[in-house]
Design an enzyme around this catalytic site. Structure first.
Site, PDB file in Angstrom:
ATOM      1  N   TYR A 102      16.878  30.016   6.843  1.00 20.01           N
ATOM      2  CA  TYR A 102      15.745  30.713   7.376  1.00 20.01           C
ATOM      3  C   TYR A 102      15.582  30.880   9.106  1.00 20.01           C
ATOM      4  O   TYR A 102      15.935  29.957   9.691  1.00 20.01           O
ATOM      5  CB  TYR A 102      14.506  30.028   7.140  1.00 20.01           C
ATOM      6  CG  TYR A 102      14.227  30.285   5.528  1.00 20.01           C
ATOM      7  CD1 TYR A 102      13.718  31.490   5.004  1.00 20.01           C
ATOM      8  CD2 TYR A 102      14.265  29.247   4.757  1.00 20.01           C
ATOM      9  CE1 TYR A 102      13.547  31.685   3.659  1.00 20.01           C
ATOM     10  CE2 TYR A 102      13.947  29.277   3.269  1.00 20.01           C
ATOM     11  CZ  TYR A 102      13.548  30.631   2.881  1.00 20.01           C
ATOM     12  OH  TYR A 102      13.105  30.825   1.414  1.00 20.01           O
ATOM     13  N   LYS A 141       0.758  -1.130  -0.097  1.00 22.15           N
ATOM     14  CA  LYS A 141       0.166  -0.064   0.128  1.00 22.15           C
ATOM     15  C   LYS A 141       0.917   1.192  -0.051  1.00 22.15           C
ATOM     16  O   LYS A 141       2.073   1.237   0.234  1.00 22.15           O
ATOM     17  CB  LYS A 141      -0.912   0.041   1.148  1.00 22.15           C
ATOM     18  CG  LYS A 141      -0.148  -0.032   2.486  1.00 22.15           C
ATOM     19  CD  LYS A 141      -1.152  -0.139   3.885  1.00 22.15           C
ATOM     20  CE  LYS A 141      -0.411  -0.180   5.106  1.00 22.15           C
ATOM     21  NZ  LYS A 141      -1.316   0.015   6.154  1.00 22.15           N
TER      22      LYS A 141
END
Length: 344
Positions: free
Chosen positions: A248, A36
């Site tokens: 940042y 999956k």
């Protein structure tokens, strides 16, 4: 010349090796291999074709099950979330797909349509409290569906915690159900850690891809090999002075003069944005660490221990020689999420 800054390498031999480890640990059980979520980021069709010795495959989406059949996959395919309407039920019959049944609405749909052939994995809720019928309901539900081939299934919630008594309690609840049919309890943690509960079918997922299901360990400790290796490269090198910030929001201040390498991958490629300063990474097969905040398509690494590094040098984010579990420990997430989110 354009440099490819991110590549996922998949090792078919490693996947086959890990499957053999499933067989070694659960020699008497059939194997339903979990593919999956695009085989945990590895590619569903590639994984299915590599895992040809599997007795069956588990998927979450009907569209995935149909893709597998159309690609020539002949083994059992189990739709883990089951069926929800008549149109889906018709497709499930057409493509010979097994279904997990876990709600009364699904039972009513199946009984109302009277399909000619149907293989059902009847789910018991033994404590996961996500999907499934209560143990006291199962005999009545089974009686309604017993014209079909039925496998009884449950799901452990805490098998990755080897000292947690809940797994034993769940197994005891499940095994008290007096139905003579095939049964399935164990996923990867159950296969490796709870050998008394392998039953007739095991359902390996994470361990197939070379990753340990237990905290503070790696797949290598269970003779598992990483299937995915994620590589990138240095695209720039900066000389940063003591006291200057990187990235940042100035989350990293250089404690001394250092060289910082810029790697051509970031959260836009699936690397976790919340990776902390100090998250390990390999440059030229030497372990170093991430410094500063991960950007969309770049991250920065400390090159103090790699003074000869240059633009174009190889960076391994995780994989062969560098377990993904190490990255997961530093990113407040799991290897499951890292694998499923990675892409190029």
């Amino acid at each position: 010349m354009t440099m490819q800054h991110s590549t996922l390498q998949l090792d078919a031999d490693a996947l086959a090796h890990n499957f053999r480890q499933v067989r070694k640990n659960a020699p008497h059980a059939k194997v339903l291999s979990m593919i999956k979520s695009n085989a945990y980021g590895h590619g569903m069709l590639w994984a299915a074709n590599t895992l040809k010795e599997s007795d069956g495959f588990g998927v979450a989406l009907l569209s995935d099950a149909i893709k597998l059949r159309e690609a020539g996959i002949a083994q059992k395919i189990v739709l883990l979330r089951g069926v929800y309407n008549r149109e889906e039920l018709e497709l499930i019959q057409e493509f010979n797909i097994d279904i997990v049944v876990h709600t009364q609405e699904q039972v009513d749909l199946i009984c109302g349509e009277k399909p000619a052939v149907l293989n059902i994995w009847l789910k018991v809720n033994t404590g996961m409290n996500r999907l499934g019928f209560q143990p006291g309901e199962i005999l009545d539900i089974y009686a309604k569906l017993n014209k079909y081939h039925i496998i009884l299934i449950t799901h452990f919630s805490s098998a990755d915690e080897l000292q947690n008594p809940l797994t034993k309690k769940q197994a005891e609840i499940f095994n008290k159900i007096n139905i003579k049919t095939e049964k399935s309890l164990a996923h990867s943690a159950g296969i490796l850690g709870w050998k008394d509960y392998h039953a007739d079918w095991v359902r390996p997922g994470l361990m197939l891809y070379g990753v340990s299901p237990f905290a503070n360990s790696t797949g290598l400790e269970f003779d598992l090999k990483p299937v995915m290796t994620w590589k990138s490269s240095l695209i720039a090198i900066q000389k940063i002075k003591k006291g200057e910030a990187v990235g940042y929001n100035q989350t990293f201040i250089c404690p001394e003069d250092i060289s910082v390498g810029v790697v051509g991958v970031g959260y836009g490629f699936g690397y976790p944005r919340h990776a902390k300063n100090g998250t390990p990474i390999l440059v030229n097969n030497i372990q170093t660490e991430i410094v500063g905040r991960v950007s969309m398509d770049m991250l920065t690494v400390n090159l103090k221990s790699i003074p000869n590094a240059k633009i174009g040098d190889e960076v391994i984010l995780w994989g062969n020689g560098f377990p993904i579990e190490k990255v997961a420990e530093h990113t407040a997430t799991s290897a499951y999420e890292l694998l499923c989110n990675s892409h190029i």
